[in-house]
Each structure stands twice: as C-alpha cells, then as structure tokens.
Design an enzyme around this catalytic site. Structure first.
Site, PDB file in Angstrom:
ATOM      1  N   HIS A   1       0.798  -1.234   0.000  1.00  0.00           N
ATOM      2  CA  HIS A   1       0.000   0.000   0.000  1.00  0.00           C
ATOM      3  C   HIS A   1       0.832   1.287   0.000  1.00  0.00           C
ATOM      4  CE1 HIS A   1      -3.504  -2.452   1.115  1.00  0.00           C
ATOM      5  NE2 HIS A   1      -2.801  -2.963   2.107  1.00  0.00           N
TER       6      HIS A   1
HETATM    7  C1  BDR Z   1      -3.154   0.889   5.293  1.00  0.00           C
HETATM    8  O1  BDR Z   1      -3.394   0.409   6.605  1.00  0.00           O
HETATM    9  C2  BDR Z   1      -2.204  -0.042   7.190  1.00  0.00           C
HETATM   10  O2  BDR Z   1      -2.382  -1.313   7.726  1.00  0.00           O
HETATM   11  C3  BDR Z   1      -1.131   0.006   6.124  1.00  0.00           C
HETATM   12  O3  BDR Z   1       0.102   0.421   6.681  1.00  0.00           O
HETATM   13  C4  BDR Z   1      -1.656   1.018   5.137  1.00  0.00           C
HETATM   14  O4  BDR Z   1      -1.267   2.336   5.476  1.00  0.00           O
HETATM   15  C5  BDR Z   1      -3.819  -0.044   4.294  1.00  0.00           C
HETATM   16  O5  BDR Z   1      -5.180  -0.101   4.528  1.00  0.00           O
END
Ligand code: BDR
Ligand code: CA
Length: 313
Positions: free
Chosen positions: A241
C-alpha cells in the site's frame, strides 16, 4: 527537489515507503518523520520509525511523536496484519537514534512557516489525526502546503477493516473529514490502486540477493506482511500500500485517476470511515481530491527496487 514530511504508523508497508523515499535523494528531501498511532500504538510506531532510519543508514532525518489516539474515537490497531511490534518479520534494534522533543504537529507547522515560499508536501501513510490537528490549530498553514498525498480509502474495492472502510480512514474518520474539507490539494491512493501492487516473487528475490543488509531485512518484513493477505484473499502476494504515495511523487505518469468529490462517512456505525467517491460526478459536490485507481505495477516495482537498492547499507 521536493520537500516532504512523512506522517506514518509503521507497519511493514510504511517501512518500505520510508526506504523508497530515503533512496530517492535526488528527487526528495525528507524533512522529518511524524508518527501517529495506527497499525500499532504510538510508542511502537515511533520506535519502528527509528528502526527504519537506522536500517537505512539515515541519521539526519528527525523523528517526531504525534497523536496517541484518534480525535474522538478509541484507537483501533492492526496487529492481526503487522504482528505485535508492527514490524514483525525482523529483529531490528534502535542503537543511536532518539525521538525529538518537539511534537509532530509543531514540527509540521514550523516547516510550513519556514518553507512558506517553496511549500512542503505531506505524505500521509496512516490515520490522518496529526494532519487534522495541524489544519485545525493553524488554518493559515494550508497556504504553505503544496499537496497532501495520502494512502487511504477504497471505493471499487470496498474496505479492508470493514466491508465498507479502509483501515487508515476507519481509525480516524473525523480527521479524514477535516483533511478532505480543508481545501488543500489532495491526492488519494486508495485500495483501488494499492490492490494492484501485489508483491511479486522476483521482486522479493532481488531484494534478498542484493547483498545489502537493508534490502534483505526489507524482504523479511514483506515475507511476514504478505502471509495475511495471501491467506485471507488468496492473492499472489500482499498489497504494497504505502510505497504508492512515494512512487506517485517520483513518477505520477504511471498512475491514472480523476479529480472527484470524496466524502467521509462519520455517522453510521455500519459504514463508518467509508470513502464515498462521486466517480461518475452524479452530484454537484465540489471535487476535493485527485482519486487514483490505476497504476503500471511493473514500473511501480522497478522504482521501489531501484530506490531501496540505492540505500548505502
Ligand atoms: C493501510 O493500513 C495499514 O495497515 C497500512 O500500513 C496502510 O497504510 C492499508 O489499509
Ligand atoms: Ca500505514
């Protein structure tokens, strides 16, 4: 050269985002790292930020403590994804670096004032609590922010913490609303695009075989991070992500999106934190975000690899 502040809750994917930014010295100046509670509580996200700096051989980027809780809600964390420490998968230690005494919010305001003419970019990789506090406490700061580029939300893909909501927005929906209503230029990298950057086998192999300690540790972090998504969604690899925020800054041409209106659901318990995207422009609501929904994933991985491998240690 773009001056950035990385607001983050590390997290393995946050770690890769930081490493990518550190490796992009010719394009980005990382002014500081501001930590927020999210994936794990603040005491751990801040230690994790220090660990990533040391792993990357970066000692001149200050790390600041931000908010320990969301604006109005109880903190929700994601150890089920990131492990107990938030950086499970490795045994990193902090030896030489400490957090600064200034708060994350004050640091962002100081930078905004100092660089008012050139402007700063805020890269938001976690819940938006720190940034919402800055915008509320000091509305004049908006003129000094070039852009907020954030990982958060999901529309076509739905949510990853509830059927309707993505984690970062779900944790502090009130903060997300303040940010989206602020009038600052916003670029969003939601699940709709991050679910297209699934970690590839050969990418992990190249990190492992690089001979660099930082890259090898990055591969271990991703090995751990992946297991959750691979088991849960049956995907070929975990979605990387947060590095999308940094890669977007480095090469926006590989992304596609649309300037649209995005509203945040804060009232309904069922859909708390949902990002309601007017993709087809069926309302008269004013566009407030450049919403990205596509990326050339091969180029994305090429950039992350290239930057991480350019770290010195
Ligand atoms: C986001 O949530 C966190 O778990 C990850 O680091 C990312 O920023 C994805 O939904
Ligand atoms: Ca994050």
């Amino acid at each position: 050269m773009r001056k950035i502040i990385v607001d983050t809750d590390p997290g393995q994917d946050d770690a890769l985002a930081l490493m990518t930014a550190f490796g992009a010295k010719e394009q980005l100046v990382v002014l500081g790292i501001t930590c927020v509670a999210g994936n794990v509580p603040l005491d751990l996200t801040s230690v994790n930020a220090l660990k990533i700096c040391e792993l990357s051989g970066v000692f001149d980027v200050p790390v600041f403590l931000g908010s320990a809780t969301p604006l109005e809600r109880k903190l929700v964390t994601a150890e089920h994804v990131h492990g107990k420490t938030g950086l499970d998968g490795t045994e990193l230690r902090v030896r030489n670096k400490e957090v600064e005494l200034t708060s994350a919010m004050d640091f962002i305001i100081e930078c905004a004032e100092k660089y008012r003419d050139e402007k700063i970019t805020i890269c938001a990789l976690g819940p938006l609590t720190n940034i919402a506090k800055v915008l509320t406490k000091n509305p004049g700061v908006t003129g000094a922010i070039d852009e907020i580029v954030l990982m958060g939300g999901g529309f076509f893909e739905g949510g990853n913490i509830t059927p309707a909501a993505e984690f970062n927005i779900y944790v502090d929906p009130e903060a997300a609303k303040i940010v989206l209503d602020s009038g600052v230029k916003i670029t969003m990298l939601p699940l709709d695009v991050t679910h297209k950057t699934l970690v590839q086998r050969d990418f992990l192999e190249k990190l492992r075989k690089s001979g660099k300690n930082s890259a090898r540790e990055a591969a271990k972090l991703l090995d751990f991070f992946e297991r959750y998504d691979v088991e849960k969604y049956g995907s070929q690899g975990g979605p990387l992500h947060d590095p999308n925020v940094i890669v977007y800054l480095l090469n926006p041409a590989i992304y596609k999106g649309k300037l649209v209106n995005v509203e945040i659901e804060i009232n309904s318990e069922l859909t708390r934190g949902m990002t309601v995207v007017d993709w087809w422009r069926v309302t008269n609501r004013k566009p407030n975000a450049y919403y990205i929904n596509d990326v050339k994933d091969d180029k994305f991985f090429e950039i992350v690899l290239n930057k991480v491998l350019s770290l010195e240690i």
